[in-house]
Design an enzyme around this catalytic site. Structure first.
Site, short mmCIF file in Angstrom:
data_model
loop_
_atom_site.label_atom_id
_atom_site.label_comp_id
_atom_site.label_asym_id
_atom_site.label_seq_id
_atom_site.Cartn_x
_atom_site.Cartn_y
_atom_site.Cartn_z
N HIS A 118 0.16 -1.11 -0.11
CA HIS A 118 -0.18 0.56 -0.16
C HIS A 118 0.69 1.16 0.29
O HIS A 118 0.55 2.70 0.37
CB HIS A 118 -1.19 -0.13 1.41
CG HIS A 118 -1.99 -1.01 1.51
ND1 HIS A 118 -2.65 -1.72 -0.43
CD2 HIS A 118 -2.61 -1.60 2.21
CE1 HIS A 118 -3.09 -2.60 0.25
NE2 HIS A 118 -3.22 -2.93 1.44
N HIS A 140 -9.89 1.75 0.52
CA HIS A 140 -9.59 0.52 1.75
C HIS A 140 -10.67 0.30 2.74
O HIS A 140 -10.47 -0.02 4.12
CB HIS A 140 -8.16 0.36 1.95
CG HIS A 140 -7.42 -0.65 1.89
ND1 HIS A 140 -8.37 -1.73 3.41
CD2 HIS A 140 -6.75 -1.57 1.54
CE1 HIS A 140 -7.69 -2.73 3.45
NE2 HIS A 140 -6.75 -2.47 2.54
N ASP A 177 -7.74 -13.21 0.39
CA ASP A 177 -7.01 -11.74 -0.79
C ASP A 177 -6.23 -11.76 -1.50
O ASP A 177 -5.13 -12.01 -1.35
CB ASP A 177 -5.64 -11.95 1.10
CG ASP A 177 -5.11 -10.57 1.43
OD1 ASP A 177 -5.49 -9.74 0.33
OD2 ASP A 177 -4.37 -10.07 2.35
N GLU A 214 -11.19 -3.92 -2.92
CA GLU A 214 -10.76 -2.52 -3.45
C GLU A 214 -10.32 -2.55 -5.32
O GLU A 214 -9.28 -4.16 -5.56
CB GLU A 214 -8.76 -3.19 -2.21
CG GLU A 214 -9.07 -3.67 -1.73
CD GLU A 214 -7.82 -4.23 -0.58
OE1 GLU A 214 -6.37 -3.80 -1.25
OE2 GLU A 214 -8.44 -4.97 -0.08
C1 BGC Z 1 -3.93 -6.40 1.41
C2 BGC Z 1 -4.13 -7.72 2.80
C3 BGC Z 1 -3.76 -6.67 3.64
C4 BGC Z 1 -4.50 -5.22 4.24
C5 BGC Z 1 -4.68 -4.68 5.54
C6 BGC Z 1 -5.54 -5.83 2.40
O1 BGC Z 1 -5.39 -4.79 1.07
O2 BGC Z 1 -4.03 -7.35 0.33
O3 BGC Z 1 -2.67 -8.57 3.12
O4 BGC Z 1 -3.32 -6.99 5.66
O5 BGC Z 1 -4.80 -5.08 3.40
O6 BGC Z 1 -3.40 -3.40 4.99
#
Ligand code: BGC
Length: 352
Positions: free
Chosen positions: A105, A179, A251, A318
């Site tokens: 991210h 998110h 995920d 997302e």
């Molecule tokens: C990711 C996860 C992560 C989460 C929190 C998601 O977009 O794919 O692996 O734990 O975001 O940051």
């Protein structure tokens, strides 16, 4: 209608504002200038009660220390970049590392931790705000100055439209998202495993045991990732499957069937609905993929209104380019050329 209220002061003295966008249907969404966070999303479910369909926190302090990106804008690069390394136009770049040996991210001080400039664009029946950020060449290791604008518009038809604009001073990679963790029964309800979801994706990108795509793009046929028919979230989670183990649940990035490179309009991509079908969230986007994430890492996390969030208490949609695309030349390209105008749009529509 839009109202503004103070939401606390950052350690550096910056004041954070909370905007509340409300439409004539009584839908009301709270957005912070820290990280562009969607903090609350109220839908009027009965005459005198409203349901808050996103996970969030009560205080600024909790957002400053949050490592789950609850409701936040993500950038410069949503999801993982393997080892935080990529090569662009012959130059090697090393980004910040914040997830084992990878970049997640956009790094530890990505867009979700930045304070965005804000202004009201429209205070009409489609209330709209603009958030802006200047990220400097080298910020979190990414090349080029980049100027980012995000417009949040709540329409009179209960859609939250999120538009992303950016331009860079030299070529770079760019992959923004939001998110939000949705729980259509209400953020305090508990597990979303009985929600049903649909994703119009015939393929997905399998991951290794650290969540990084292997580079394959495979069919969802005969896998737990076939969400073309409405499927309860419980179903894939209970499947004995290595991919589900690697992700500790869902995920994974699904490759959207109706993606069309450079399209400027959002196409229907996914939905979630409560078991009784009373609340539905529809997701429209022009991005090529969606990471479906079932909040697998949440453990006894104190949330708004004395909620205690656990794994599976929310589901994220997302919208994004595929994870690690800068290292996977056969994935849709995340390259943003100098002076090119980046535009993407995602709409979340709530029916109730
Ligand atoms: C990711 C996860 C992560 C989460 C929190 C998601 O977009 O794919 O692996 O734990 O975001 O940051």
């Amino acid at each position: 209608m839009i109202t503004q209220t103070p939401f606390g002061t950052m350690p550096n003295g910056h004041k954070i504002t909370q905007f509340t966008l409300t439409n004539a249907q009584g839908v009301s969404i709270e957005i912070l200038t820290l990280g562009g966070v969607i903090r609350r999303w109220l839908i009027p479910t009965t005459e005198d009660t409203a349901t808050d369909i996103v996970l969030g926190y009560d205080t600024l302090e909790e957002y400053i220390h949050d490592d789950s990106s609850l409701g936040a804008l993500i950038g410069r690069y949503a999801n993982r970049i393997a080892k935080g390394q990529f090569t662009l136009d012959g130059t090697d770049y090393q980004t910040d590392i914040n997830l084992g040996e990878h970049c997640l991210h956009g790094g530890s001080q990505g867009f979700s931790k930045q304070i965005w400039d804000s202004s009201i664009l429209s205070d009409s029946e489609n209330p709209s705000i603009l958030l802006e950020l200047q990220s400097r060449d080298g910020d979190q290791g990414f090349p080029g100055d980049i100027h980012v604008k995000v417009i949040y518009t709540l329409t009179e038809h209960n859609k939250l439209k999120i538009e992303y604009f950016a331009n860079a001073s030299k070529s770079t990679v760019f992959n923004p998202t939001n998110h939000s963790y949705f729980n259509l029964e209400g953020h305090k309800h508990g597990s979303v495993e009985d929600h049903q979801i649909q994703v119009l994706a015939s393929q997905y990108t399998p991951i290794d045991n650290q969540g990084v795509p292997t580079g394959e793009i495979v069919t969802v046929d005969e896998t737990p990732f076939d969400f073309r028919p409405l499927t309860s979230i419980h179903q894939p989670l209970s499947a004995p499957n290595e991919q589900i183990q690697f992700g500790n649940g869902l995920d994974h990035n699904l490759c959207l069937d109706y993606y069309s490179n450079k399209a400027r309009v959002a196409t229907y991509a996914a939905q979630a609905q409560t078991q009784d079908g009373k609340v539905t969230l529809k997701v429209y986007t022009n991005m090529p993929g969606i990471q479906i994430f079932t909040a697998n890492h949440l453990r006894d996390k104190k949330g708004k209104d004395n909620a205690l969030y656990q794994a599976r208490h929310g589901v994220c949609f997302e919208t994004q380019f595929y994870a690690d695309s800068p290292n996977k030349p056969h994935f849709p390209s995340t390259k943003l050329e100098a002076d090119e105008e980046f535009y993407s749009i995602t709409e979340y529509e709530v029916l109730f």
